[in-house]
Design an enzyme around this catalytic site. Structure first.
Site: not given
Length: 405
Positions: A171, A264
């Site tokens: 990440h 998203e």
């Protein structure tokens, strides 16, 4: 029988308290649209191979002469010609006076984005982001700037290092985009194990940072004068952003990974809180909900959330003439569901119908770009040095090939 409601109330109170320092409350309107699997789009295109034999390619940037700078996550920056010929420009595994790239099997780390300065034709500057070694077994996200000329790099400068460093290899975020005022926005991921830190302003985990083109902090950043806040922060509450673009109507849109669900597309604005992990539609890898809250006052709603996760990577708004019906539409390359998601952009700027494209190739797609020739370009992520750069052209309209000199 009264125990369960009491425990739920305690849990809700704790979650609210976790973000109360940023002004959240128990109100909020759910406006994000859900998208899952959608139908495949019609095959009205042909796919050509531009280059092959790449090793985990991550990003590309088109040079004025039509050649491409291409990053391989394993640490190499390549010059790829329009004829597919490849040449090594720099190996970030041996980065001289600067941190070496951090890469390894099973990690998401490596060499990431490459972006030309908006005035590249005049100043020859370009930028790269990468996960770099930070000593004592730690690593972090770095941003560097170079001057490029005829396949050679000079004037290397380290402009930014995300804080704090970590030992984890997940990440990073790392894509970035220049704004019309000459500043740049770069997302930084939450490092997977530190997701709660995305709601705190004393670190870069789960943030989007805004920098001047020399790495300095713009004086009008939202948290410059806030005690305990890092001045680079532009927005917060992100998980693992993988794409960020400036649209033709001047908005900044970003895509980011959820876990098993809850990817998203967000409209990024100054100082906004995008909720992660307190406010989210996400499903965790166990299948359970990450949070009971899908909307709270003081947090932003995504435009669209995807469940199951498509694992979005690259992000582009089509701006060519080869496909008139795609003009202005959004394209997200997808890793997990092995397609490119086409999202209609309505005339009012809202998002419309979606389709899955290029799934017939059955490969992971790492990046998607509009080329200067008006065609769509794709980076695949395939095993054993078989990754490719692909060019999408209209059916029956093969791209003009360079002629030998």
């Amino acid at each position: 029988m009264r125990l369960l409601p009491s425990m739920l109330g305690i849990t809700a109170s704790l979650l609210l308290a976790a973000c109360s320092n940023q002004g959240a409350s128990d109100a909020g309107e759910k406006t994000s649209q859900l998208a899952g699997r959608v139908d495949a789009g019609e095959i009205e295109y042909a796919i050509e191979t531009v280059a092959e034999g790449l090793d985990h390619p991550w990003s590309l940037a088109f040079l004025p002469d039509g050649d491409m700078l291409v990053t391989e996550r394993t640490g190499k920056l390549l010059l790829v010609g329009a004829d597919g010929a490849k040449r090594l420009v720099r190996d970030f595994n041996d980065n001289g006076d600067f941190p070496d790239v951090h890469y390894g099997d099973g990690l998401q780390a490596g060499l990431f984005d490459v972006v030309l300065h908006p005035e590249f034709a005049e100043n020859s500057l370009f930028y790269v982001s990468f996960a770099g070694k930070a000593g004592e077994g730690e690593n972090t996200l770095f941003l560097m700037r170079f001057r490029y000329s005829d396949g050679e790099l000079t004037d290397g400068e380290q402009l930014f290092a995300a804080s704090p460093a970590r030992i984890q290899g997940n990440h990073y975020g790392a894509r970035f985009v220049f704004l019309p005022d000459g500043t740049l926005l770069m997302p930084v991921g939450d490092a997977f194990h530190f997701r709660e830190e995305a709601q705190e302003l004393d670190n870069h985990f789960g943030k989007i940072v805004r920098l001047n083109d020399d790495g300095s902090v713009p004086a009008d950043n939202p948290f410059v004068d806030q005690d305990g806040a890092l001045p680079e922060i532009w927005s917060y509450g992100h998980r693992n952003p993988q794409g960020i673009i400036l649209t033709e109507d001047g908005r900044v849109l970003e895509n980011e990974h959820g876990p098993a669900g809850g990817d998203e597309i967000n409209h990024i604005t100054r100082g906004a809180n995008y909720g992660w992990p307190t406010v989210t539609y996400a499903l965790d890898y166990s299948g359970g909900r990450v949070s009971p809250f899908e909307a709270l006052e003081g947090t932003e709603q995504s435009l669209v959330h995807f469940t199951p996760s498509i694992a979005p990577s690259g992000f582009a708004q089509y701006a060519g003439e080869a496909f008139p019906d795609w003009q202005g539409d959004l394209f997200l390359s997808a890793l997990a569901l092995r397609h490119v998601r086409h999202v209609d952009m309505n005339a009012d700027g809202s998002l419309g119908e979606q389709r899955e494209l290029f799934g017939e190739l059955d490969v992971r797609f790492r990046d998607v770009r509009t080329g200067p020739d008006g065609y769509l370009y794709l980076l695949t992520e395939e095993p054993d040095l078989t990754s490719r750069i692909l060019r999408v052209v209209p059916m029956g309209g093969a791209a003009e090939q360079p002629q030998p000199e």
